[in-house]
Scaffold this motif. Structure first.
Motif, PDB file in Angstrom:
ATOM      1  N   THR A  21      -3.908 -15.005  -1.356  1.00  0.00           N
ATOM      2  CA  THR A  21      -4.102 -13.609  -0.958  1.00  0.00           C
ATOM      3  C   THR A  21      -5.569 -13.376  -0.627  1.00  0.00           C
ATOM      4  O   THR A  21      -6.460 -13.632  -1.451  1.00  0.00           O
ATOM      5  N   ASN A  33     -10.276 -15.977  -1.025  1.00  0.00           N
ATOM      6  CA  ASN A  33      -8.976 -15.595  -1.548  1.00  0.00           C
ATOM      7  C   ASN A  33      -9.120 -15.077  -2.966  1.00  0.00           C
ATOM      8  O   ASN A  33      -9.979 -15.534  -3.736  1.00  0.00           O
ATOM      9  N   SER A  75      -2.953 -14.680  -6.107  1.00  0.00           N
ATOM     10  CA  SER A  75      -1.694 -14.560  -5.402  1.00  0.00           C
ATOM     11  C   SER A  75      -0.670 -14.091  -6.418  1.00  0.00           C
ATOM     12  O   SER A  75      -1.039 -13.661  -7.522  1.00  0.00           O
TER      13      SER A  75
END
Length: 578
Positions: A34, A43, A46
């Motif tokens: 994510t 990132n 997630s």
């Protein structure tokens, strides 16, 4: 200490041992897919995955000092008020102007009152009622002009004709001596080109006045443009103001030593070219909260901004400081300050955690180079009834200390200072704390006026004193002052820009430590070298003996290059000339 991000924006923190104690295990970095909303280069976890970070050094990431006794400073009741101010301005006549929005006070209020600090023991002599305001100053901008009498100006306002308002006051009298002048206003003779509610204003390096942003009054359409006073050319539209409305109101404006204009708005900042107002450089996005990188810093997500001290020989890049703010939607107040050297191409924002969350803060620059953070709330956003949990604690920010060790928790007040509160430096070095109009059913409209006494005001040490003949300085001029008490071996001078305080914005703020030297009791202060390091205007000159400041005296630096002293040349306004 450890922290982790899941789903890009969910933040968790604790200790490293918590991971093992709760069955956590290290998984491949590729599981975290994510994108971080604050920086798409990275990132942030997630589903069921945390991108986690641990602080491995022995020293804590941040350290706050907790002062006690006189070192914590003190809040003190100063004088009963007659008005809930919207803007406060310390005038060059030694008195403090309070202007209010219509409807805050009694129905017959004139909207303007002047406080003589030398008369606070005599209520009737301390306050003077002024007339002349014909329109509503509700959420206008204010400044002190660089003309030879230091006229005060407010621009913009609530709705209708007020939206276009241009109002001028010529400070007269002196502490203990009567003032007689009133405000002057005539919208049929002088007005803004565009209606503006919640604009900001700044004196440019050429001495003219820049007015930026706002909205058409009464929560209307955005006004994503800027204009000049005295009027020159048409208004100029700015895409970045249109795009970030309505979270860019009362933007932060400062002239940079390179000549560019720093503007901070919502969670963005950029440098403008003063010749055509094109963008020289867009700065990195301003960091927000750990739970919302997009948290904002200007009204209604209101924080406060300052330019950190400039010191002779002015070779160090200047640093901008922004503290507090809030988030859209869940209205979680921000618990950090951020700073950047905008003229350094490699510079990015530095985050420093504050001891508590704070939205609607006020910051007052002190003559010793520190900054007092006060007022505001710990939850919510700016506006009537939109914030709660008053922040009653003062914090002292000292930029001479290492990053993340600059904040000291100071004294508390018992008076909630929420929406429409102010903090402004007085000539004796104390900070005048005023206002609060929350309309929340819990906290009152606040008439009481306090002062915050910094530690130097409680030390018991005598103030240095000085005399000065020349109070109108050219750039680079060497000015002689005579020290009449104090030890010159440990002295320095500071120049504090004339400020109008409203909505966390200290319009006109600047702190300068000029070159200073002494031979016996004769000392020389060298004025800043140009109109970029020091835009033309009025400054309080403090002489500091160690940490103890003198009473200030007002000096003008750079003259009146835009010839504001001849403006406006209409029958309704008295002008001082150049």
């Amino acid at each position: 200490m450890a922290g982790g991000m899941e789903y890009g924006q969910e933040c968790y923190c604790g200790d490293v041992v918590d991971i093992e104690n709760n069955g956590g295990a290290v998984k491949p970095e590729s599981d975290c897919k994510t994108v971080c909303p604050g920086d798409p280069r990275y990132n942030c976890g997630s589903g069921a995955r945390l991108s986690w970070y641990a602080w491995s050094l022995t020293d804590p990431l941040y350290k706050w000092d907790y002062a006690s006794g006189n070192d914590a400073g003190s809040y003190k009741f100063f004088v009963p008020g007659v008005v809930v101010p919207l803007i406060t301005t310390v005038g060059i006549n030694g008195k403090i102007m309070f202007v209010e929005k219509a409807g805050t006070g009694p129905a017959n209020s004139t909207g303007a009152f002047e406080l003589d600090p030398s008369q606070v023991g005599n209520f009737s002599a301390a306050w003077r009622t002024l007339k002349g305001l014909k329109t509503d100053v509700f959420c206008s901008a204010g400044l002190t002009l660089p003309d030879k009498v230091g006229r005060q100006i407010t621009v913009g306002g609530w709705s209708g004709t007020s939206n276009f308002g241009v109002r001028l006051y010529w400070p007269d009298g002196s502490p203990g001596n009567k003032s007689v002048n009133d405000w002057q206003e005539n919208a049929s003779q002088i007005s803004l080109q565009k209606p503006r509610w919640y604009p900001s204003a700044m004196i440019m390096s050429n001495g003219s006045m820049l007015v930026v942003g706002g909205e058409v009054g009464s929560n209307g359409a955005p006004q994503p443009n800027l204009e000049l006073l005295p009027r020159v050319g048409p208004v100029l539209d700015m895409e970045w103001l249109q795009r970030t409305d309505p979270d860019n109101l009362y933007p932060f404006l400062f002239v940079l030593p390179s000549g560019g204009i720093f503007v901070g708005y919502y969670n963005e900042a950029r440098i403008l070219n003063p010749a055509d107002f094109s963008t020289i450089r867009q700065l990195p996005m301003i960091p927000g909260n750990v739970n919302n990188p997009g948290a904002g810093r200007t009204y209604p997500l209101e924080g406060a901004a300052m330019m950190m001290p400039q010191k002779a020989p002015y070779s160090e890049p200047v640093t901008m400081l922004i503290c507090g703010g809030s988030t859209i939607g869940n209205a979680i107040a921000t618990d950090n300050c951020v700073s950047i050297q905008p003229e350094n191409p490699a510079s990015n924002w530095t985050i420093e955690r504050m001891p508590s969350q704070r939205v609607m803060p006020c910051i007052a620059a002190l003559p010793d180079g520190t900054y007092l953070i006060a007022n505001g709330a710990q939850k919510g956003v700016a506006g009537f009834g939109l914030a709660n949990t008053p922040n009653l604690n003062a914090v002292l920010y000292d930029p001479s200390k290492p990053v993340n060790q600059r904040m000291t928790v100071m004294a508390n007040t018992t008076v909630a200072r929420l929406y429409h509160s102010e903090a402004i430096l007085m000539q004796d070095g104390r900070v005048l704390i005023s206002g609060s109009d929350p309309q929340d059913g819990k906290n009152p409209e606040e008439y009481r006026v306090e002062v915050f006494e910094p530690p130097y005001a409680l030390s018991g040490l005598p103030k240095p004193t000085y005399t000065i003949d020349n109070k109108d300085w050219a750039y680079g001029q060497a000015v002689t002052i005579t020290i009449t008490s104090g030890s010159t071996g440990n002295m320095r001078a500071s120049l504090m820009g004339a400020v109008s305080s409203t909505h966390g914005n200290s319009m006109g703020q600047r702190t300068i430590f000029p070159d200073f030297s002494c031979a016996g009791n004769s000392c020389t202060v060298v004025a800043p070298p140009d109109n970029k390091i020091c835009p033309p205007g009025w400054f309080q000159l403090f002489i500091l003996d160690g940490a103890t400041p003198s009473m200030s005296q007002w000096v003008r630096i750079g003259g009146d290059p835009a010839q504001l002293g001849k403006w406006p040349a209409t029958s309704s306004f008295k002008t001082p000339g150049v």
